[in-house]
Motif scaffolding. Structure first.
Motif, PDB file in Angstrom:
ATOM      1  N   LEU A 100     -42.834  57.516 -50.839  1.00 51.29           N
ATOM      2  CA  LEU A 100     -42.967  56.058 -50.846  1.00 51.29           C
ATOM      3  C   LEU A 100     -44.367  55.624 -51.287  1.00 51.29           C
ATOM      4  O   LEU A 100     -44.563  54.463 -51.654  1.00 51.29           O
ATOM      5  CB  LEU A 100     -42.650  55.484 -49.456  1.00 51.29           C
TER       6      LEU A 100
ATOM      7  N   GLN B 178     -49.974  56.785 -44.582  1.00 46.14           N
ATOM      8  CA  GLN B 178     -49.314  55.970 -45.603  1.00 46.14           C
ATOM      9  C   GLN B 178     -49.424  54.472 -45.317  1.00 46.14           C
ATOM     10  O   GLN B 178     -49.201  53.659 -46.215  1.00 46.14           O
ATOM     11  CB  GLN B 178     -47.837  56.351 -45.728  1.00 46.14           C
TER      12      GLN B 178
ATOM     13  N   VAL C 289     -36.793  58.428 -45.113  1.00 44.58           N
ATOM     14  CA  VAL C 289     -36.381  59.266 -43.967  1.00 44.58           C
ATOM     15  C   VAL C 289     -37.579  59.738 -43.166  1.00 44.58           C
ATOM     16  O   VAL C 289     -37.418  60.335 -42.092  1.00 44.58           O
ATOM     17  CB  VAL C 289     -35.556  60.494 -44.426  1.00 44.58           C
TER      18      VAL C 289
ATOM     19  N   GLU D 285     -44.017  65.238 -44.210  1.00 46.04           N
ATOM     20  CA  GLU D 285     -44.834  64.306 -43.414  1.00 46.04           C
ATOM     21  C   GLU D 285     -46.130  64.943 -42.916  1.00 46.04           C
ATOM     22  O   GLU D 285     -47.186  64.311 -42.985  1.00 46.04           O
ATOM     23  CB  GLU D 285     -44.032  63.770 -42.226  1.00 46.04           C
TER      24      GLU D 285
HETATM   25  O1  LIG Z   1     -43.824  60.505 -46.508  1.00 39.61           O
HETATM   26  C1  LIG Z   1     -42.712  59.972 -46.499  1.00 39.61           C
HETATM   27  N1  LIG Z   1     -42.179  59.439 -47.595  1.00 39.61           N
HETATM   28  O2  LIG Z   1     -42.943  59.389 -48.690  1.00 39.61           O
HETATM   29  C2  LIG Z   1     -40.792  58.999 -47.683  1.00 39.61           C
HETATM   30  C3  LIG Z   1     -39.944  60.056 -48.358  1.00 39.61           C
HETATM   31  C4  LIG Z   1     -39.834  61.295 -47.487  1.00 39.61           C
HETATM   32  C5  LIG Z   1     -38.861  62.356 -48.026  1.00 39.61           C
HETATM   33  C6  LIG Z   1     -39.102  62.809 -49.474  1.00 39.61           C
HETATM   34  C7  LIG Z   1     -38.610  64.243 -49.532  1.00 39.61           C
HETATM   35  C8  LIG Z   1     -38.567  64.764 -48.137  1.00 39.61           C
HETATM   36  C9  LIG Z   1     -38.981  63.647 -47.212  1.00 39.61           C
HETATM   37  C10 LIG Z   1     -38.583  59.439 -48.616  1.00 39.61           C
HETATM   38  O3  LIG Z   1     -37.861  59.171 -47.669  1.00 39.61           O
HETATM   39  N2  LIG Z   1     -38.201  59.130 -49.893  1.00 39.61           N
HETATM   40  N3  LIG Z   1     -39.004  59.449 -50.940  1.00 39.61           N
HETATM   41  C11 LIG Z   1     -39.055  58.482 -52.073  1.00 39.61           C
HETATM   42  C12 LIG Z   1     -37.825  57.717 -52.338  1.00 39.61           C
HETATM   43  C13 LIG Z   1     -36.665  58.285 -51.626  1.00 39.61           C
HETATM   44  C14 LIG Z   1     -36.915  58.471 -50.164  1.00 39.61           C
HETATM   45  C15 LIG Z   1     -35.758  59.218 -49.553  1.00 39.61           C
HETATM   46  O4  LIG Z   1     -35.687  60.425 -49.632  1.00 39.61           O
HETATM   47  N4  LIG Z   1     -34.870  58.395 -48.953  1.00 39.61           N
HETATM   48  C16 LIG Z   1     -33.690  58.765 -48.358  1.00 39.61           C
HETATM   49  C17 LIG Z   1     -33.131  60.047 -48.460  1.00 39.61           C
HETATM   50  C18 LIG Z   1     -31.930  60.296 -47.790  1.00 39.61           C
HETATM   51  C19 LIG Z   1     -31.350  59.287 -47.057  1.00 39.61           C
HETATM   52  C20 LIG Z   1     -31.962  58.043 -47.006  1.00 39.61           C
HETATM   53  N5  LIG Z   1     -33.114  57.796 -47.665  1.00 39.61           N
END
Ligand SMILES: O=CN(O)C[C@@H](CC1CCCC1)C(=O)N1NCCC[C@H]1C(=O)Nc1ccccn1
Ligand code: NI
Length: 188
Positions: free
Chosen positions: A116, A65, A59, A159
Motif C-alpha cells: 500500500l 506505513q 490484509v 509486515e
Molecule cells: O504492508 C502492508 N501492505 O503494504 C498491504 C499489503 C500486504 C500484503 C502484500 C503481500 C503480502 C501482504 C496488501 O494487503 N496489499 N498489497 C497491495 C495491494 C493489494 C493488497 C492485498 O494483498 N490485498 C488483499 C489481498 C487478499 C485479500 C484482500 N486484500
C-alpha cells in the motif's frame, strides 16, 4: 479513522528506518493506533466502505506505513474457507512481533507482492520462509507464540519487514525476478 491519505509512500524516509520496540503498559495513543490500523484493514475489505472511503484492499498494515516508528502491525487475513467465510484466517494487532524460528523451506506468492506504500507494480517472486514461529505481545502485554504457514506467514513477514525498513521488492532477484531455487513453495 485511517484512510489512504494517512499511508506514506515510497520515498518517505520513514519506510527505510528501523522502528522502536513498544514499551508496556501501552499509552492510550498506542492502543488507538493499533485499533485504527485493524479497523482500516476491515474497512478496506468491506466493499461498501472501501468504495466510500476509496481504500485499496489490504490484509496487513505496519505502523511505519502511517509514519509511526513503532514495532506494531495489524493483520487481517480473510478466511480461505467458503464454509466459514466470516472467520479470518489470522487477525489481530501484534506488538513487538518477532520471528523466533522458521522452516528451512521457502515460499512465495505466485502473483508476487504489492504494498500500500508502493504505487507501482513490481513484478517478481518475493521469497520468504514457508513456515514461521511468531512471538508477539497483545495490547495487554501478554506474550503469545504462534506457528504460521502459507499466506498468513507471508503476510506477517511482509509486515515485520516494514518494521526493519525493508520493502518487498528488496527480495526480488533483479537479474531474473522469477528465478526460483529448487524446493521453494509457490502459493497461489
Ligand atoms: O504492508 C502492508 N501492505 O503494504 C498491504 C499489503 C500486504 C500484503 C502484500 C503481500 C503480502 C501482504 C496488501 O494487503 N496489499 N498489497 C497491495 C495491494 C493489494 C493488497 C492485498 O494483498 N490485498 C488483499 C489481498 C487478499 C485479500 C484482500 N486484500
Ligand atoms: Ni507493505
Amino acid at each position: 479513522m485511517l484512510t489512504m491519505k494517512d499511508i506514506i509512500r515510497e520515498g518517505n524516509p520513514t519506510l527505510r528506518e528501523v522502528a522502536a520496540e513498544v514499551e508496556f503498559p501501552l499509552s492510550d495513543a498506542e492502543k488507538k493506533i493499533g485499533n485504527d490500523m485493524l479497523e482500516f484493514l476491515a474497512n478496506s475489505q468491506d466493499p461498501e466502505k472501501a468504495e466510500e472511503l476509496e481504500l485499496r484492499g489490504g490484509v496487513g498494515l505496519a505502523a511505519p506505513q502511517i509514519d509511526v516508528k513503532k514495532r506494531m502491525i495489524a493483520v487481517l487475513v480473510p478466511s480461505m474457507d467458503p464454509e466459514n467465510p466470516d472467520v479470518p484466517e489470522f487477525s489481530g494487532v501484534l506488538y513487538n512481533p518477532k520471528i523466533v524460528s522458521h522452516s528451512v523451506q521457502d515460499a512465495c506468492l505466485g502473483d508476487g507482492e504489492g504494498c500500500l506504500s508502493v504505487d507501482r507494480d513490481v513484478p517478481g517472486y518475493v521469497v520468504r520462509h514457508a513456515r514461521i514461529t511468531l512471538s508477539y505481545q497483545d495490547e495487554t502485554g501478554e506474550t503469545h507464540k504462534v506457528r504460521l504457514k502459507n499466506y498468513p506467514a507471508i503476510v506477517v513477514q511482509h509486515e515485520i519487514d516494514h518494521l526493519n525498513g525493508v520493502m518487498f521488492y528488496d527480495h526480488i532477484n533483479s537479474k531474473n525476478p522469477f528465478e526460483l531455487k529448487d524446493g521453494v513453495l509457490i502459493l497461489d
